[in-house]
Design a protein around this motif. Structure first.
Motif, PDB file in Angstrom:
ATOM      1  N   VAL A  20       7.827  54.839  46.542  1.00 29.58           N
ATOM      2  CA  VAL A  20       7.267  56.154  46.870  1.00 29.58           C
ATOM      3  C   VAL A  20       7.219  56.411  48.372  1.00 29.58           C
ATOM      4  O   VAL A  20       7.492  57.526  48.832  1.00 29.58           O
ATOM      5  N   TYR A  21       6.892  55.378  49.134  1.00 26.84           N
ATOM      6  CA  TYR A  21       6.603  55.591  50.554  1.00 26.84           C
ATOM      7  C   TYR A  21       7.739  55.199  51.487  1.00 26.84           C
ATOM      8  O   TYR A  21       7.525  55.022  52.684  1.00 26.84           O
ATOM      9  N   GLY A  22       8.945  55.055  50.932  1.00 25.41           N
ATOM     10  CA  GLY A  22      10.077  54.688  51.783  1.00 25.41           C
ATOM     11  C   GLY A  22      10.366  55.713  52.865  1.00 25.41           C
ATOM     12  O   GLY A  22      10.561  55.366  54.030  1.00 25.41           O
ATOM     13  N   ASP A  23      10.380  56.992  52.492  1.00 29.45           N
ATOM     14  CA  ASP A  23      10.736  58.051  53.442  1.00 29.45           C
ATOM     15  C   ASP A  23       9.664  58.236  54.511  1.00 29.45           C
ATOM     16  O   ASP A  23       9.927  58.141  55.711  1.00 29.45           O
ATOM     17  N   ILE A  24       8.446  58.474  54.080  1.00 25.37           N
ATOM     18  CA  ILE A  24       7.358  58.697  55.049  1.00 25.37           C
ATOM     19  C   ILE A  24       7.079  57.415  55.844  1.00 25.37           C
ATOM     20  O   ILE A  24       6.649  57.471  57.010  1.00 25.37           O
ATOM     21  N   GLY A  25       7.368  56.254  55.245  1.00 29.46           N
ATOM     22  CA  GLY A  25       7.123  54.975  55.921  1.00 29.46           C
ATOM     23  C   GLY A  25       8.097  54.679  57.042  1.00 29.46           C
ATOM     24  O   GLY A  25       7.810  53.855  57.916  1.00 29.46           O
ATOM     25  N   THR A  26       9.266  55.334  57.035  1.00 29.83           N
ATOM     26  CA  THR A  26      10.228  55.115  58.120  1.00 29.83           C
ATOM     27  C   THR A  26      10.159  56.209  59.183  1.00 29.83           C
ATOM     28  O   THR A  26      10.931  56.190  60.141  1.00 29.83           O
ATOM     29  N   SER A  27       9.236  57.149  59.035  1.00 26.74           N
ATOM     30  CA  SER A  27       9.090  58.220  60.029  1.00 26.74           C
ATOM     31  C   SER A  27       8.752  57.730  61.438  1.00 26.74           C
ATOM     32  O   SER A  27       9.162  58.354  62.422  1.00 26.74           O
ATOM     33  N   PRO A  28       7.978  56.632  61.603  1.00 24.19           N
ATOM     34  CA  PRO A  28       7.694  56.162  62.967  1.00 24.19           C
ATOM     35  C   PRO A  28       8.937  55.790  63.773  1.00 24.19           C
ATOM     36  O   PRO A  28       8.870  55.674  65.000  1.00 24.19           O
ATOM     37  N   LEU A  29      10.064  55.590  63.097  1.00 22.35           N
ATOM     38  CA  LEU A  29      11.309  55.277  63.809  1.00 22.35           C
ATOM     39  C   LEU A  29      11.675  56.365  64.809  1.00 22.35           C
ATOM     40  O   LEU A  29      12.274  56.081  65.853  1.00 22.35           O
ATOM     41  N   HIS A 160      25.490  50.601  39.265  1.00 25.71           N
ATOM     42  CA  HIS A 160      24.986  49.357  38.671  1.00 25.71           C
ATOM     43  C   HIS A 160      23.490  49.431  38.400  1.00 25.71           C
ATOM     44  O   HIS A 160      22.915  48.502  37.839  1.00 25.71           O
ATOM     45  N   GLY A 161      22.867  50.526  38.828  1.00 27.38           N
ATOM     46  CA  GLY A 161      21.440  50.682  38.600  1.00 27.38           C
ATOM     47  C   GLY A 161      20.611  50.123  39.738  1.00 27.38           C
ATOM     48  O   GLY A 161      21.082  49.311  40.543  1.00 27.38           O
ATOM     49  N   THR A 162      19.358  50.536  39.786  1.00 28.90           N
ATOM     50  CA  THR A 162      18.478  50.132  40.895  1.00 28.90           C
ATOM     51  C   THR A 162      17.472  49.066  40.473  1.00 28.90           C
ATOM     52  O   THR A 162      16.590  48.718  41.243  1.00 28.90           O
ATOM     53  N   GLY A 163      17.604  48.564  39.235  1.00 26.93           N
ATOM     54  CA  GLY A 163      16.620  47.587  38.760  1.00 26.93           C
ATOM     55  C   GLY A 163      16.549  46.356  39.626  1.00 26.93           C
ATOM     56  O   GLY A 163      15.476  45.939  40.062  1.00 26.93           O
ATOM     57  N   LEU A 164      17.709  45.736  39.917  1.00 27.76           N
ATOM     58  CA  LEU A 164      17.738  44.516  40.720  1.00 27.76           C
ATOM     59  C   LEU A 164      17.311  44.804  42.154  1.00 27.76           C
ATOM     60  O   LEU A 164      16.495  44.069  42.734  1.00 27.76           O
ATOM     61  N   VAL A 165      17.859  45.887  42.718  1.00 33.89           N
ATOM     62  CA  VAL A 165      17.482  46.240  44.085  1.00 33.89           C
ATOM     63  C   VAL A 165      16.003  46.593  44.148  1.00 33.89           C
ATOM     64  O   VAL A 165      15.307  46.282  45.120  1.00 33.89           O
ATOM     65  N   GLY A 166      15.521  47.233  43.067  1.00 37.84           N
ATOM     66  CA  GLY A 166      14.124  47.655  43.032  1.00 37.84           C
ATOM     67  C   GLY A 166      13.147  46.497  43.168  1.00 37.84           C
ATOM     68  O   GLY A 166      12.055  46.653  43.713  1.00 37.84           O
ATOM     69  N   LYS A 167      13.532  45.324  42.678  1.00 36.84           N
ATOM     70  CA  LYS A 167      12.655  44.156  42.789  1.00 36.84           C
ATOM     71  C   LYS A 167      12.480  43.733  44.249  1.00 36.84           C
ATOM     72  O   LYS A 167      11.504  43.075  44.601  1.00 36.84           O
ATOM     73  N   LEU A 168      13.474  44.085  45.078  1.00 42.08           N
ATOM     74  CA  LEU A 168      13.381  43.738  46.496  1.00 42.08           C
ATOM     75  C   LEU A 168      12.634  44.798  47.296  1.00 42.08           C
ATOM     76  O   LEU A 168      12.199  44.533  48.408  1.00 42.08           O
ATOM     77  N   ILE A 299      16.119  51.669  51.626  1.00 43.32           N
ATOM     78  CA  ILE A 299      15.149  51.855  50.540  1.00 43.32           C
ATOM     79  C   ILE A 299      14.662  53.298  50.498  1.00 43.32           C
ATOM     80  O   ILE A 299      14.547  53.906  49.428  1.00 43.32           O
ATOM     81  N   ALA A 300      14.383  53.862  51.679  1.00 45.89           N
ATOM     82  CA  ALA A 300      13.963  55.269  51.743  1.00 45.89           C
ATOM     83  C   ALA A 300      15.047  56.175  51.174  1.00 45.89           C
ATOM     84  O   ALA A 300      14.762  57.115  50.425  1.00 45.89           O
ATOM     85  N   SER A 301      16.287  55.883  51.519  1.00 42.25           N
ATOM     86  CA  SER A 301      17.416  56.669  51.007  1.00 42.25           C
ATOM     87  C   SER A 301      17.550  56.501  49.502  1.00 42.25           C
ATOM     88  O   SER A 301      17.816  57.467  48.781  1.00 42.25           O
ATOM     89  N   GLN A 302      17.364  55.277  49.015  1.00 44.02           N
ATOM     90  CA  GLN A 302      17.458  55.009  47.579  1.00 44.02           C
ATOM     91  C   GLN A 302      16.423  55.825  46.813  1.00 44.02           C
ATOM     92  O   GLN A 302      16.724  56.383  45.750  1.00 44.02           O
ATOM     93  N   ALA A 303      15.207  55.885  47.351  1.00 46.36           N
ATOM     94  CA  ALA A 303      14.154  56.641  46.680  1.00 46.36           C
ATOM     95  C   ALA A 303      14.520  58.118  46.564  1.00 46.36           C
ATOM     96  O   ALA A 303      14.282  58.760  45.543  1.00 46.36           O
ATOM     97  N   VAL A 304      15.127  58.662  47.623  1.00 37.02           N
ATOM     98  CA  VAL A 304      15.519  60.070  47.615  1.00 37.02           C
ATOM     99  C   VAL A 304      16.673  60.311  46.648  1.00 37.02           C
ATOM    100  O   VAL A 304      16.705  61.305  45.924  1.00 37.02           O
ATOM    101  N   ILE A 305      17.644  59.377  46.630  1.00 36.14           N
ATOM    102  CA  ILE A 305      18.784  59.507  45.714  1.00 36.14           C
ATOM    103  C   ILE A 305      18.293  59.464  44.264  1.00 36.14           C
ATOM    104  O   ILE A 305      18.710  60.274  43.428  1.00 36.14           O
ATOM    105  N   SER A 306      17.401  58.524  43.955  1.00 38.04           N
ATOM    106  CA  SER A 306      16.830  58.456  42.611  1.00 38.04           C
ATOM    107  C   SER A 306      16.098  59.748  42.275  1.00 38.04           C
ATOM    108  O   SER A 306      16.153  60.233  41.139  1.00 38.04           O
ATOM    109  N   GLY A 307      15.422  60.300  43.275  1.00 37.72           N
ATOM    110  CA  GLY A 307      14.700  61.558  43.083  1.00 37.72           C
ATOM    111  C   GLY A 307      15.617  62.714  42.739  1.00 37.72           C
ATOM    112  O   GLY A 307      15.306  63.536  41.868  1.00 37.72           O
ATOM    113  N   VAL A 308      16.778  62.778  43.404  1.00 34.14           N
ATOM    114  CA  VAL A 308      17.704  63.879  43.125  1.00 34.14           C
ATOM    115  C   VAL A 308      18.361  63.695  41.756  1.00 34.14           C
ATOM    116  O   VAL A 308      18.641  64.681  41.060  1.00 34.14           O
ATOM    117  N   PHE A 309      18.563  62.439  41.334  1.00 31.59           N
ATOM    118  CA  PHE A 309      19.053  62.205  39.970  1.00 31.59           C
ATOM    119  C   PHE A 309      18.035  62.737  38.949  1.00 31.59           C
ATOM    120  O   PHE A 309      18.400  63.417  37.983  1.00 31.59           O
TER     121      PHE A 309
END
Length: 622
Positions: A20-29, A160-168, A299-309
């Motif tokens: 959930v917080y990938g996008d807002i969490g990288t804003s300090p960059l 291939h899905g985000t299940g494996l990546v999601g664990k990380l 991870i932030a990008s992945q969350a957004v991509i999953s969101g658009v799906f």
């Protein structure tokens, strides 16, 4: 049992930190850098640094904590959130005119999300890779190519899905937030005076001192809350409590500490404005932080991509986008899906954006319009829900709406000045998506109305066929019909040309309910219309995908036994032609025909074996 609930909440809270917080969490960059080194030319002085820090802090508190976490997340549809969900809820108890307005607002909000999603991966990954400039300035020319390689890998693995990546996700993001806090504290200790900026007086003083230019500077401040819609959109994956706990205990403290640590660094070393995020870290931590930042932005990008799906699937099921291939990448999680056409269109757009803008600072000029536009619409729709669905009094809703709009509208207005310097991009993408969604919905309705205007009575036709039957052949015939009381075109054409009828005829209607899921008990409704005619209505939520084998299984439980290999599926294949209409409606008609030609056909949508399908063509003028 109580212990199990606690463990479940802890696990979901950890997962929410990761997704959930990938996008807002990288804003300090990039946020504080853009605030102080942007086009408005603020100097690195106490007035500006304290002013921006105070604005960022109070935006995080008021917009995220109060508006979204405490208020907007109350509006859920069977636990699901998101702008289209809010649109659905707001339109339930309103009259026709208000429902139309709510519908338009929701579609505009959904379109803004599609516009924003192109910029988020490009902005996040570029800002992380730009840390190379600090580590090795000579590698500057490789920033764009490396960013493209990272994003290419990200989009390739989607199938291939985000299940494996999601664990990380969770461990990496938890480590990310911990380091944000640690480096922030380290910076604050060296200059604790920066904590005075927690006082909202410095935000007010910022406006009084810088006057007009301070208003336009809000366009940079809003970068601190990009990704706030993910809190609401991902509510169905994790639930309200874990998202709220993650925000209050981990994310908010870490973000605030890091922003104030960057502010403290800039007060001591103004030259650090080149990249205060990476320069806040010790020299030995620069390369590890560069790697971690890259992982965090992926991870932030992945969350957004999953969101658009998810949003695309929702729009397809609600009838605002043409049917398209949706692949489930997990046997257990219905939310883990992959939509090939959306994935590669999005990838192409993101790469074009990176090549065109080249630097995250240039992209910052395009970022914010879509986010703040969606925030305004969320306020209007959520207040409609509070009034019509929750029955709050006008004395409660009106002041709340005015208060929230007094924050959202200035943020949106400040971002409008970005239109010429890049803001046109998300607005253009949003406009394109809005045109596509409204065109598909309205033209599809027009075509269906034209196809069903023959006016023949289904009951009278069935009665006539039972009294004077044509030649009957063995087996079951299923005729797909969108409206349950209308004679299917395929049935009319089969009788007209083949002059035969199967010994058992099923008229099947698939209906999308205004809910994410439909309980299996209510999945199938069966009605016997005559000795040989049956009507079956299968209901699905907008988060579900119909499956013919499942429908047959449910029918069998209700006493109507159908075997796939003994059933023929008759479907009408409409050939649409444009009639006379004004030029602008003709353009819309041509767009609809293009979408229709590329839409997924019914046999593929419902996983019907191709050798069981018989398509009968008909020409319809629209």
């Amino acid at each position: 049992m109580n212990s199990e609930n606690k463990q479940s909440t802890a696990a979901l809270t950890l997962a929410a930190i990761g997704v959930v917080y990938g996008d807002i969490g990288t804003s300090p960059l990039y946020t504080l850098r853009e605030c102080l080194s942007g086009e408005f030319g603020f100097g690195i002085e106490q007035q500006s640094v304290f002013g921006f820090l105070s604005l960022i802090f109070w935006l995080l508190v008021v917009v995220v904590s109060l508006k979204y976490i405490s208020y907007v997340m109350r509006a859920d549809n069977a636990g699901e959130g998101g702008i289209l969900t809010l649109m659905s809820l707001a339109g339930r108890n309103t009259h026709a005119t208000a429902t139309a307005v709510v519908l338009i607002l929701g579609l505009i909000g959904g379109s803004f999300f599609f516009g924003e999603v192109v910029i988020t991966p490009a902005m996040s990954v570029l800002s992380a890779i730009e840390g190379l400039e600090i580590a090795a300035p000579s590698l500057d020319v490789f920033i764009v190519p490396i960013s493209i390689v990272v994003l290419t890998l990200l989009f390739v693995i989607q199938k291939h899905g985000t299940g494996l990546v999601g664990k990380l996700f969770a461990p990496v993001m938890l480590l990310w937030f911990i380091l944000l806090a640690v480096f922030g504290i380290n910076g604050i200790i060296k200059n604790p005076e920066v904590l005075h900026a927690l006082n909202p007086w410095y935000a007010l003083q910022f406006f009084l001192h810088y006057k007009t230019i301070s208003f336009f500077a809000l366009g940079s401040v809003v970068l601190a809350i990009t990704g706030v819609e993910a809190l609401y959109a991902d509510m169905g994956h994790f639930g309200k409590l874990p998202i709220r706990i993650a925000w209050m205990l981990v994310v908010l403290p870490s973000l605030v500490l890091n922003y104030f640590g960057q502010g403290a660094l800039l007060m001591k070393h103004p030259e650090a404005i080149k990249n205060p995020f990476f320069l806040l870290a010790p020299d030995w931590a620069l390369i590890p932080m560069l790697i971690l930042a890259t992982l965090a932005t992926v991870i932030a990008s992945q969350a957004v991509i999953s969101g658009v799906f998810s949003l695309t699937r929702q729009a397809v099921r609600l009838g605002y986008l043409p049917p398209m291939r949706i692949i489930h990448t997990s046997e257990n999680e219905s939310g883990q899906i992959y939509i090939p056409v959306v994935n590669w269109l999005l990838y192409t757009a993101v790469v074009l954006v990176i090549v065109s803008f080249k630097h995250s600072s240039n992209l910052a000029a395009a970022y914010g319009i879509a986010v703040t536009g969606t925030m305004v619409l969320t306020t209007l729709l959520s207040c409609t829900v509070a009034r019509k669905n929750w029955h709050w009094s006008l004395f409660s809703v009106v002041p709340l709406c005015i208060f929230l709009l007094c924050i959202d509208v200035p943020l949106f207005s400040a971002n409008l000045v970005k239109i010429l310097s890049g803001g046109w991009l998300p607005l253009t993408l949003a406009l394109v998506m809005f045109i596509i969604m409204t065109t598909w919905k309205s033209e599809r309705f027009r075509a269906l109305r034209k196809m069903h205007e023959h006016g023949n009575s289904l009951e009278a036709m069935i009665s006539s066929l039972e009294k004077h039957p044509p030649v009957r052949v063995s087996g079951t015939a299923v005729y797909m019909t969108r409206v349950k009381n209308i004679i299917p075109f395929a049935l009319l054409h089969n009788l007209k040309h083949n002059k035969v009828l199967h010994e058992r005829v099923v008229l099947l209607t698939l209906r999308t309910e205004d809910a994410p899921y439909v309980h299996n008990v209510h999945r199938v409704s069966i009605e016997q219309l005559s000795p040989t005619f049956w009507r079956v209505v299968a209901s699905y939520g907008w988060r579900e995908i119909p499956n013919m084998e499942d429908i047959f299984h449910r029918c069998g439980l209700e006493g109507l036994n159908c075997r796939m290999m003994e059933t023929s599926f008759f479907m009408s294949n409409e050939s649409l032609i444009l009639g006379k209409r004004p030029w602008y409606l003709r353009l819309r008609g041509k767009l609809f025909l293009l979408l229709q030609r590329n839409a997924l056909r019914a046999p593929d949508q419902f996983e019907i074996p191709p050798n069981r399908v018989i398509q009968l063509g008909t020409q319809v003028e629209i």
